[in-house]
Design an enzyme around this catalytic site. Structure first.
Site, PDB file in Angstrom:
ATOM      1  N   TYR B 436      98.725  -2.902  53.437  1.00  0.00           N
ATOM      2  CA  TYR B 436      98.966  -4.281  53.907  1.00  0.00           C
ATOM      3  C   TYR B 436      99.154  -5.285  52.769  1.00  0.00           C
ATOM      4  CZ  TYR B 436      93.717  -5.065  54.201  1.00  0.00           C
ATOM      5  OH  TYR B 436      92.377  -5.191  53.990  1.00  0.00           O
ATOM      6  N   GLU B 437      99.583  -6.472  53.127  1.00  0.00           N
ATOM      7  CA  GLU B 437      99.946  -7.522  52.152  1.00  0.00           C
ATOM      8  C   GLU B 437     101.037  -7.046  51.199  1.00  0.00           C
ATOM      9  OE1 GLU B 437      98.854 -10.220  53.000  1.00  0.00           O
ATOM     10  OE2 GLU B 437      96.995  -9.747  54.021  1.00  0.00           O
TER      11      GLU B 437
END
Lengths: 585, 585
Positions: B436-437
């Site tokens: 994620y990110e």
């Protein structure tokens, strides 16, 4: 998203172009009728079963898991029916001894079937896999009476098997185990103790479950020399082979695990269970290792199988998922399989899986030679090569297999983390293969501490000479750009092997073990890539062969260089590992 | 088994011996009162909260998970109370802007607090972490009115925040997103669309949930230039700051995930939700990146935090678990921490975690300098270094962090695979941080495609010069055996950087990205080991310092050699990655 397709084309390429399967089989009594055409057609059917019946049960089985109620195990919906269909179709008996009803086909076919089971449904594959391990131990060590009673129904798959080694305080070090076996006076024993982590400890397919249990006789010495092996069935068996009363073999609990949820991993209680000695008293570990060695190769194949399935799914996703513009300037969105870093993840997994399959076939061929060759020297030499490769296949295939599962999950981005897509299950399921049947650390210690010393320390050099001869032979067709880097990596491995032999000592061996095993494995995979590339130049027209040429180059250029770092790290030896006091970590 | 202990001694060593924290703070307006003593005492309290309140909720929270009923999210038992206690104790506002009620402490303290949250309970840590990200974006880009309404209650932790970017067909490539924002005529917008993977999308702690949502205005151009950022609260807010009616911000479903089960990752439906523009129209991605960059460093720290906790548990187990005899001949059973290959797993994790913490502190110091230094040139230079290090910290820390979780799990053998022991949760939780990110592949592309080109391509060399100067300065105290290998690895990195600059092109950059980032990270960690070793020689008497000297040697001898293979692999470039047709994989 596309589901699993068995790699039958690749198997055909390996059996016909890379290894002369037909000629090898022709020289092995009992296998004269076996050839690549037969093998491919058998495995094509196996692939259909794996993809059509077992793969669809994989995700639901992970979600549903196994349950235990009133001492009875229930496997997920569909598993029992699938198992019966599998056994009825004859897949359990593929490589079984014909004397007891087996089909007597070669190990090569067995390991390729095992790969497909592991790709489609690892939890399922453990049932026939563990049964086969138990069959090996019984076949090699049990009395004629036990063999006659148990082998036919285990080979047919009517009954399943389990191996009960580990206790809460005795895992790697089985010498610490406490389970007791007391003679009943009639040739049988009463077995009492608790075992943990028992795969396939029970099932709801019907039939019997045959446990091979390590236990101590009264007055047995401490340590591994006091351990004997016993056969204890879930149901006692009447003289006519029909099932009798329940034996004191009880599931105490199901383990709560990270993965392989459709596999009932049991805490087993043996409550004065009636059992029979398999092999000699005090030689239980020896008998169990017959089972373990076959299992270790199977576990290595599990790493390959999951890598194959995970890579296939990641490739299918990467062809369909549109994100970003092309690195070559193509306006977006383009399929992410065009992005170089996505390709790198996919190629890394593929370059492992194809070479691992080749090495597995080579190893299985050595097993078939060791079993059947008319010349005892040839048999013995092949057997030693299998012994050398066993820890490498088990540990490296499961390490690379796990890494491939993780990289394949990464290709899906956020979707890879979501259960519905099935990629995170590959990661969770693959993880166990690095741990069970002897952790990968134990495999590495087996390689450096035992296997390198076989044949008076000459076995490794015999293996390296064999690689060198293949590299020399492949040079004209595969080319120096491929062959030279593999030869250089082989030289690194030979250097590291010589340093280990010179420095001796268990501390240096232990400090080198895991890095050394990975270096060994990379060289062995590189060797397979050279052999495949050499075979591929003959028929540049086929898609499989074209793919091999590219993959060989990718492996040599982007993966094999890891050997540089491993060699340099190994050269530093043990001191920096041993300097810190245990309290100071 | 021992639970988590916050690494306060190590933090003290870093702030006083490795970095001159007090002198740096003294030069930053607003931080004159901050010093190492204060920092350590604050973090000691944070450690008690993490270990005493959050860690005990980690395993139960994983088992229980979050539920959604009638549109309402319920977090696992104890989480809501813990969150309120956390906010009441002031931990949410630690580094918040004092203008809006924050305590205004440095980033250095924040990232060390973040590490402890990630060690103790990653699912929990995401609530304050995402709120802080949203605060950053609002603080930098929103109107004074929005700031006044939302920041005080978000900084105090009374309200939480979420960032809503991803859609089913728009992940890495946000230019493909479809969510729409239509002006209501009163300065607000009606937002309609569905977002997936929204961490902290809702909670049951009370208060409000402030969503920052990427959406398109009517007639916005296609692609990223048509994206704007909006603030849409779960509850509309009255002029007096009290909560009004429910907004059209609804949880459609909870994602079924591999891990972070105590974190409600939501499918969010914005059903004509009332929202307000944050920043300029069409500049949404720019505003969101303010949030993303802070988040990316936090995500890197998550990898460190899980590595720290997993390593601690593995060390505790290895000290207690008895198996086998000692490699030095000690009769068994001995604690497995004495076995060289077990030590190797433990030291690898430790050598990562200690150096990663040092690099995180160094990076956070640059952030504090970039925020506060009186000299604009110094601020700008520090900011560029942070930009350079952000993708490295995010990707390398989460990759090494995951590897550490896996190796720590391996130390426990079969027990590592069993849920009750908690090790497999670390692996499942750590895995998300690589995704994620911005996936770690995206981070690597950011590094090679954007960050290396900053300051007209001179930024990397400025960073390398800084390392070189530190290595030269450390040579007398740390010694050539440590410093020279790091200098050689730096030379490899400089060579790889020069090749990238010379070969140019997105294909070569993409093919190099992940290997290059790992090479970069190993050099940066080696740099930190040299600095720590140099600092440790001053006070050889303390346990922390003694440990550092051994770990530095272990890192340089057994981990840094990976740079050889990465350099050699990178030298081959893209051709072998790009040769295979997408259909031929």
């Amino acid at each position: 998203m596309a589901t699993y397709t068995a790699p039958v084309d690749d198997i055909g390429f390996l059996l016909t172009r890379v290894f002369d399967f037909d000629a090898t089989m022709a020289g092995l009594p009992g296998f004269e009728e076996v050839n690549a055409e037969l093998a491919v057609s058998v495995l094509e059917e196996a692939g259909k079963f794996a993809a059509g019946v077992l793969e669809p049960l994989n995700r639901p089985g992970d979600e549903e898991g196994c349950t235990l109620e009133n001492g009875l195990v229930t496997t997920p919906k569909g598993v029992a029916d699938a198992y019966r269909a599998f056994a009825d179709a004859g897949w359990c008996s593929l490589s079984g001894n014909p004397e007891y009803g087996g089909q007597g086909l070669p190990r090569v076919l067995q390991i390729l079937l095992d790969e497909m089971l592991s790709s489609a449904n690892l939890s399922f594959g453990l049932f026939p896999g563990l049964t086969r391990g138990a069959v090996e131990a019984i076949g090699h060590h049990a009395s004629a009476e036990l063999k006659a009673t148990y082998l036919p129904k285990m080979i047919s798959g009517e009954w399943t098997g389990a191996m009960a080694l580990t206790e809460a305080s005795a895992g790697t070090d089985l010498g610490l185990l406490n389970t007791r076996a007391v003679p009943n006076g009639d040739g049988s024993y009463a077995i009492t103790g608790t075992k943990i982590f028992i795969s396939s400890g029970d099932q709801d397919f019907g039939g019997n479950v045959i446990h091979l249990v390590l236990a101590r006789l009264p007055d047995a010495p401490k340590g591994v020399k006091g351990i004997s092996l016993f056969l204890a069935p879930k149901f006692l068996v009447h003289a006519d082979g029909s099932l009798g009363a329940r034996n004191g073999v009880n599931v105490g609990a199901l383990e709560h695990k990270m993965g392989i949820h459709a596999q009932p991993t049991c805490v087993m209680n043996y409550d004065g269970a009636t059992g029979w000695l398999v092999g000699e008293p005090g030689r239980g570990l020896n008998a169990m290792f017959t089972m373990m060695n076959a299992e270790r190769l199977f576990v290595g194949i599990q790493g390959l199988g999951i890598a194959e399935a995970a890579n296939q799914k990641a490739v299918a996703y990467a062809r369909e998922r549109l994100q970003g513009h092309g690195a070559d300037g193509t306006p977006g969105p383009v399929a992410i399989i065009n992005h170089p870093d996505v390709r790198k993840m996919l190629l890394t997994g593929r370059a492992f899986a194809d070479a691992a399959r080749a090495l597995a076939v080579w190893t299985a061929l050595q097993m078939d030679i060791a079993d059947r060759h008319p010349d005892a020297t040839v048999r013995r030499e092949a057997d030693a090569l299998v012994a050398l490769l066993t820890p490498v296949v088990k540990a490296a295939f499961t390490d690379f297999g796990f890494e491939t599962a993780v990289a394949s999950q990464q290709v899906l981005g956020g979707h890879g983390y979501i259960r519905e897509w099935g990629m995170e299950q590959f990661v969770r399921d693959a993880r166990i293969a690095q741990i069970y049947e002897g952790t990968n650390g134990v495999q590495a210690l087996d390689l450096v501490g035992r296997k390198l010393g076989l044949e008076g320390g000459k076995l490794p050099q015999r293996f390296f000479d064999l690689i060198k001869a293949d590299l020399d032979a492949a040079l004209p067709s595969a080319g120096a750009a491929l062959v030279t880097p593999v030869a250089e990596a082989l030289a690194r491995l030979q250097g590291a092997t010589a340093r280990l032999a010179a420095n001796g000592g268990a501390v240096e061996a232990g400090a080198a073990a895991t890095d050394y095993l990975r270096l060994f494995a990379l060289v062995a995979l590189g060797w397979m890539w050279v052999r495949m590339a050499a075979a591929a130049t003959d028929e540049a027209a086929t898609p499989v062969a074209q793919r091999k040429a590219v993959l060989a180059r990718f492996f040599v250029e982007r993966m094999l260089p890891q050997t540089l770092g491993l060699d340099a790290a190994l050269a530093h030896g043990a001191p920096s590992l041993m300097a810190l006091h245990a309290d100071a970590f």
